[in-house]
Design an enzyme around this catalytic site. Structure first.
Site, mmCIF file in Angstrom:
data_model
loop_
_atom_site.group_PDB
_atom_site.id
_atom_site.type_symbol
_atom_site.label_atom_id
_atom_site.label_comp_id
_atom_site.label_asym_id
_atom_site.label_seq_id
_atom_site.Cartn_x
_atom_site.Cartn_y
_atom_site.Cartn_z
ATOM 1 C CG ASN A 7 95.106 89.597 -6.060
ATOM 2 O OD1 ASN A 7 95.312 88.501 -6.591
ATOM 3 N ND2 ASN A 7 93.934 90.215 -6.116
ATOM 4 N NE ARG A 94 93.267 85.445 -5.444
ATOM 5 C CZ ARG A 94 93.056 85.290 -6.741
ATOM 6 N NH1 ARG A 94 93.792 85.950 -7.623
ATOM 7 N NH2 ARG A 94 92.119 84.479 -7.178
ATOM 8 C CG HIS A 183 87.485 83.943 -7.974
ATOM 9 N ND1 HIS A 183 86.906 83.375 -9.081
ATOM 10 C CD2 HIS A 183 88.673 84.445 -8.378
ATOM 11 C CE1 HIS A 183 87.712 83.525 -10.120
ATOM 12 N NE2 HIS A 183 88.800 84.173 -9.715
ATOM 13 N NE ARG A 242 91.836 79.885 -15.284
ATOM 14 C CZ ARG A 242 91.747 80.531 -14.122
ATOM 15 N NH1 ARG A 242 91.276 79.908 -13.064
ATOM 16 N NH2 ARG A 242 92.117 81.791 -14.026
ATOM 17 C CD GLU A 385 90.434 89.031 -5.607
ATOM 18 O OE1 GLU A 385 90.932 89.730 -6.513
ATOM 19 O OE2 GLU A 385 90.309 87.799 -5.701
#
Ligand SMILES: Nc1ncnc2c1ncn2[C@@H]1O[C@H](COP(=O)(O)OP(=O)(O)O)[C@@H](O)[C@H]1O
Ligand SMILES: CC(=O)OP(=O)(O)O
Ligand SMILES: [Mg+2]
Length: 398
Positions: A7, A94, A183, A242, A385
Site C-alpha cells: 500500500n 493498492r 479510498h 492538499r 486496506e
C-alpha cells in the site's frame, strides 16, 4: 497461499504478508517519511502470536529504494518469513486511480500498466509511486501474480447525478471528466465491518477516512452513493498537504494576475496546502502539539479541518435522507480523540451525540462512542486496506 500487499502512499509504504485465508498477517510494516529527513522502516513479524519488531533509520530517497529494502527484510536473518521469492504467490498493489475501467481486483498486464500510467497526472502523488512499486515487485517476484486493487473501484456505484459535473457532456464522454472517488478500499472495508456489527444490511452510513489524504463517503445499503474526492484525490476535505475544495476562480486568478504556471499551482494545492499550508505541518500530531503551545495558525488549521467534515456530514445526511451510523477511520480518525469530539460537536440536531468517556476509551478495535440515547451510532473502526486487498486478490485467484 502467501499474498504480499503493498500500500504505497505519497510519503509512505505500508505492507503486510498474509498466508490466506488467515486474517492475521505473517509480517507487516511501514516505511515512513520517504524522501524527507528522518525516514525509517519498521518491520514486525508475528511468529506464534509473538511480535518481533526491527526498526531501521536510514535516509530513503524514493519508493523504489524503500520497497527494495523491505523486500530484502522478508528473507533476511533470524526473522525471515520466506525462503525464496518463489514463496510469494501473489503481490496485491493498492493503486489509487483506476479511472472508469476497473471495478474489481485486476491482474496486472502491460495493458493495465499503460492505463495506470495514463492516469499519472490525475493522481500525481500516488499513481507514479504505485507504478514504481509494481515494477520493483515484478523484478523481485518474477513468478508471482501481480494484482491491482483500485481506490476508485468501490465508488463505481455512485449514481450519475452525483458523479457528473455540470459542464458540457463532451467533457465526460470524450475526456472522462467525472467524480471517481478514492479510498474506496478503506470505505468498503470499514463499512462492511460496521454493517456486520450493526447486524443490518439496510443502513445509511457516513464513512470518514482521515489519514494523510482525507475523504468522506455516503454509503446506502453497503453501496457508495457519493464521495468527497472527485476527478482526482485533491477535492473535498482539508488534508495533510492538499487543499480540498477550492473555488476554481482562485486558479484563474493566480494564473492571470500572479503568473503562476500549472506546475506551480499543482504543487501549491497538492503539496503545500491543507494542514501544512494553514497550520505549519502536514502531520496532525505536530498540529495538535503546536495548538497546545498556543500557536494560532495550528488552532485555525484544526477549526478548518473539523468544520469541513461537519459540512459534508450535513450534505450527506441530505443525500442519504437520514443517517444511522457515522464511522471514523484511518490515522487521525482512529487516534485523535479531540478531533472526533470537534467534528461531532453541535450535531445533535441530526441525532449525533458523542459520549465523551467512550470516545477516550478506544483501544484499536471497533467501538461505538455514541450516547446510548442518540439515534446515530458513532463508530471508530480500524481500517485495514492491506487485508481487504489480500482478500480481494485471494478471491480473484480462486
Ligand atoms: N495519536 C494521533 N493523534 C492524532 N493524529 C494522529 C495520531 N496518530 C497518527 N495520526 C495522524 O494520522 C495521519 C496519518 O494517517 P494514515 O492513515 O497513516 O495516513 P496515510 O495512510 O494516508 O499515510 C497523520 O496526520 C498523523 O499525524
Ligand atoms: C487517495 C489518497 O489520498 O490516499 P492517501 O490518503 O494514502 O494519500
Ligand atoms: Mg492511507
Amino acid at each position: 497461499m502467501n499474498i504480499l500487499v503493498i500500500n504505497s502512499g505519497s510519503s509512505s509504504i505500508k505492507y503486510q504478508l498474509f498466508k490466506m485465508p488467515s486474517t492475521q498477517p505473517v509480517c507487516s510494516g511501514l516505511v515512513e517519511r520517504i524522501g524527507i529527513e528522518g525516514s525509517f522502516i519498521k518491520h514486525s513479524v508475528f511468529p506464534a502470536g509473538e511480535k518481533l519488531s526491527i526498526e531501521k533509520d536510514a535516509f530513503i530517497s524514493g519508493h523504489g529504494e524503500g520497497l527494495k529494502q523491505v523486500l530484502a527484510l522478508l528473507s533476511e536473518g533470524l526473522h525471515a518469513v520466506i525462503a525464496s521469492p518463489g514463496d510469494i504467490a501473489a503481490v496485491g498493489h493498492r493503486v489509487v486511480h483506476g479511472g472508469e475501467h476497473f471495478s474489481g481486483a485486476t491482474l496486472i498486464t502491460d495493458q493495465v500498466k499503460k492505463q495506470i500510467k495514463k492516469l499519472f497526472s490525475l493522481a500525481p502523488l500516488h499513481n507514479p509511486v504505485n507504478y514504481k512499486c509494481i515494477e520493483v515487485a515484478e523484478q523481485t517476484f518474477p513468478s508471482a501474480k501481480q494484482i491491482a486493487v483500485f481506490d476508485t473501484a468501490f465508488h463505481q456505484t455512485i449514481p450519475e447525478a452525483a458523479y457528473r459535473y455540470a459542464i458540457p457532456e463532451q467533457y465526460y464522454s470524450e475526456h472522462g471528466i467525472r467524480v471517481y472517488g478514492f479510498h474506496g478500499t478503506s470505505h468498503k472495508y470499514v463499512s462492511e465491518q460496521a454493517i456486520n456489527w450493526l447486524g443490518k444490511p439496510h443502513s445509511k452510513i457516513i464513512s470518514i477516512h482521515l489519514g494523510n489524504g482525507c475523504s468522506i463517503t455516503a454509503i446506502k445499503d453497503g453501496k457508495s452513493i457519493d464521495t468527497s474526492m472527485g476527478f482526482g484525490p485533491l477535492n473535498g476535505l482539508m488534508m495533510g498537504t492538499r487543499s480540498g475544495d477550492i473555488d476554481p476562480s482562485v486558479i484563474f486568478h493566480l494564473m492571470e494576475h500572479s503568473g503562476y504556471t500549472l506546475e506551480q499551482l499543482s504543487t501549491l494545492l497538492n503539496k503545500q496546502s491543507g494542514l501544512l499550508g494553514v497550520g505549519g505541518s502536514s502531520d496532525m500530531r505536530d498540529i495538535n502539539k503546536l495548538a497546545g503551545e498556543g500557536k494560532d495558525k495550528a488552532k485555525l488549521a484544526l477549526k478548518l479541518y473539523a468544520y469541513r467534515i461537519k459540512k459534508f456530514i450535513g450534505a450527506y445526511a441530505a443525500s442519504l435522507n437520514g443517517i444511522d451510523t457515522i464511522i471514523f477511520t484511518a490515522g487521525v480518525g482512529e487516534n485523535d480523540v479531540e478531533m472526533r469530539a470537534a467534528v461531532c460537536d453541535e450535531l445533535d440536531y441530526l441525532g449525533i451525540k458523542i459520549d465523551k468517556d467512550k470516545n477516550k476509551s478506544y483501544q484499536g478495535e471497533l467501538l461505538d462512542i455514541g450516547m446510548d440515547d442518540a439515534s446515530v451510532r458513532i463508530l471508530v473502526v480500524p481500517t485495514n486496506e492491506e487485508y481487504e486487498i489480500a482478500n480481494q486478490c485471494f478471491k480473484l485467484l480462486n
